[in-house]
Design an enzyme around this catalytic site. Structure first.
Site, short mmCIF file in Angstrom:
data_model
loop_
_atom_site.label_atom_id
_atom_site.label_comp_id
_atom_site.label_asym_id
_atom_site.label_seq_id
_atom_site.Cartn_x
_atom_site.Cartn_y
_atom_site.Cartn_z
CG ASP A 137 -2.00 1.04 1.13
OD1 ASP A 137 -2.53 1.24 0.02
OD2 ASP A 137 -2.35 1.65 2.16
CG HIS A 144 -5.10 10.74 2.72
ND1 HIS A 144 -6.17 10.65 3.57
CD2 HIS A 144 -4.17 9.86 3.18
CE1 HIS A 144 -5.92 9.74 4.51
NE2 HIS A 144 -4.71 9.26 4.29
NE ARG A 153 4.00 15.57 10.26
CZ ARG A 153 3.36 14.44 9.97
NH1 ARG A 153 3.16 13.55 10.92
NH2 ARG A 153 2.94 14.20 8.75
CD GLU A 209 -6.45 4.59 4.61
OE1 GLU A 209 -5.94 5.24 5.54
OE2 GLU A 209 -5.78 3.84 3.87
CD GLU A 211 -5.48 2.88 -0.41
OE1 GLU A 211 -4.64 2.33 -1.18
OE2 GLU A 211 -5.39 2.86 0.82
CG ASP A 243 -5.37 -0.55 3.25
OD1 ASP A 243 -5.50 -1.78 3.31
OD2 ASP A 243 -4.39 0.04 3.74
NE ARG A 247 -8.07 6.52 9.59
CZ ARG A 247 -7.34 6.55 8.50
NH1 ARG A 247 -6.05 6.30 8.57
NH2 ARG A 247 -7.89 6.81 7.32
CD GLN A 250 -2.82 4.18 10.91
OE1 GLN A 250 -4.01 4.07 10.65
NE2 GLN A 250 -1.97 4.69 10.06
CE LYS A 263 -3.72 1.97 6.96
NZ LYS A 263 -4.64 2.60 6.00
CB THR A 267 -7.26 -4.77 1.90
OG1 THR A 267 -6.32 -4.31 2.87
CG2 THR A 267 -7.22 -3.87 0.69
CD GLU A 380 -8.45 12.81 3.91
OE1 GLU A 380 -8.22 13.70 3.06
OE2 GLU A 380 -8.63 11.61 3.60
#
Length: 436
Positions: A137, A144, A153, A209, A211, A243, A247, A250, A263, A267, A380
């Site tokens: 992946d 994103h 950050r 997610e 993808e 995927d 959270r 993670q 993860k 999938t 997001e």
């Protein structure tokens, strides 16, 4: 190459294919299916039907390179077909397009064969299209990466390496499932910010997610890198890919090595492989890099790939909760927002001599758009869980709840060409089994 198979005026003898939102005669994606009471086998989607490749071979409808490709695609997995040169795979596409066209040379024989050749798709079961040896992946969706980076950050959302090197990690091939399979809520270690020590339990922050999946065609031997100019020819086709991400698990486990149990639990991929040949009309130039961004290093730079290596594919995320009658669209994005092309991902993956094999699967990473309505994940959309999403049903969601169904869809559109689609990648969140 754009050829007669892409002709928008071409109509199919399968009436439902004409104007079909996904599987017009200009598409002809391959997959593995089983008719009711039958064994898995290779097939081709055409409208609301599936062309049975073993049956087509038995009727003598294919010869030469097209027959060789059909024989490679007729079994329980498409790996032998993926391994073929693009010209051989293209010969099958050309022959099928001629056979299935409205004025095709074998129309009478095809219609006489009936449902033994053209099965009703709704009565068939779909399977994974390939035996997946390895799954990788990537993290190639720039918007994103920026949006998620800002959550943690704010002053420097992208790490210094992001625009120099395609970021990726090795996933777990054994938990890749086909659309429609349940998604079991994973258990794992979690440590909320106000909790001094971790505990173990079901994921509280389950996410999707959005993808694209990239199916590897002819591979490379160990120790032999793949040149960027050749990398596109190593791609057999594309699919939708979700995927799923835990959270909260993670956040606790990812430092210093990256995702693991958050993860590896599931999938989901769509069952039909939209071939690289079918996507030829929808290739576009790679998005210009913003001023000040570094130029790709030479092993990732190719003029032809920069001119036509990106894809114009609309991507939708829909959510269906137990309290809804119809799914609600949460986001629309586009594959053009990827920072790296598919060929660049392949070239980078093999640049250290890593062998890629037919049927290996690559994920692009979450493909989000630049605006809030293009968010490819709930993380997001709800700004890290701080702003729950309000649904038309009156419900709200921070993250996914048991019983929720996530549906990914994709469509290619371009003036002067017939639209084609990918079908669906669908998964229903189901309570996971606890230990003990």
């Amino acid at each position: 190459m754009i050829d007669a198979t892409h002709d928008p005026a071409r109509r199919s003898l399968v009436a439902s294919a004409n104007g079909h939102p996904d599987f017009a005669i200009q598409n002809l994606p391959l997959g593995v299916f089983s008719p009711e009471g039958g064994a898995p086998r290779g097939g081709v989607a055409i409208g609301d039907r599936i062309l049975d490749l073993p049956a087509a071979l038995g009727l003598g409808l294919l010869d030469g390179p097209a027959r060789a490709a059909a024989e490679a695609a007729a079994g329980e997995a498409l790996n032998p077909y993926f391994a073929l040169p693009a010209a051989t795979r293209g010969a099958l596409r050309a022959r099928l397009s001629d056979l299935l066209r409205e004025d095709g040379p074998e129309r009478a024989r095809i219609e006489a064969a009936g449902e033994g050749l053209l099965h009703r798709a709704g009565a068939c079961r779909m399977h994974l299209p390939a035996r997946i040896g390895d799954y990788t992946d990537f993290y190639a969706g720039l918007h994103h990466a920026v949006a998620v980076g800002r959550l943690f950050r704010p002053d420097a959302p992208l790490l210094p390496n992001y625009k120099h090197v395609p970021i990726g990690y090795h996933g777990r091939a054994s938990s890749v499932v086909v659309s429609g399979e349940p998604v079991y809520r994973p258990h794992g270690q979690r440590r909320p910010g106000d909790q001094p020590a971790p505990d173990f339990g079901p994921c509280r922050n389950l996410d999707y997610e959005l993808e694209l999946g990239i199916w590897i065609g002819p591979g490379n031997a160990r120790g032999e890198p793949v040149a960027i100019a050749e990398a596109g020819s190593r791609i057999a086709g594309f699919c939708l890919l979700n995927d799923w991400s835990a959270r909260d698990i993670q956040a606790w486990e990812y430092q210093p090595l990256g995702p693991f149990l958050a993860k590896s639990f599931c999938t989901t991929v769509s069952p039909w492989v939209v071939t690289a040949e079918a996507l030829a009309p929808f290739r576009i130039p790679q998005a210009p890099r913003p001023e000040g961004d570094p130029r790709p290093l030479p092993y990732l730079a190719d003029e032809a790939d920069a001119a036509a290596g990106a894809l114009d594919i609309d991507l939708d995320v829909l959510l269906l909760t137990p309290g809804m009658r119809e799914p609600e669209r949460l986001a629309r994005s586009n594959a053009r927002h990827l920072y790296w092309t598919a060929a660049q991902l392949v070239a980078h993956h093999a640049s250290n001599g890593c062998p890629l094999n037919p049927g290996d699967l690559l994920g692009t990473g979450t493909i989000s758009g630049p605006d809030q309505d293009g968010c490819g994940s709930l993380l997001e959309l709800n700004r890290g869980g701080r702003e729950p999403v309000r649904l038309a049903s009156g419900e709200t969601r921070r993250f996914l709840e048991d019983g929720d169904t996530v549906i990914l869809r994709a469509t290619c559109r371009r003036d002067g060409f017939a639209p084609i689609g990918f079908g669906e990648a669908r998964g229903v969140v189901t309570a996971g089994r606890a230990i003990g």
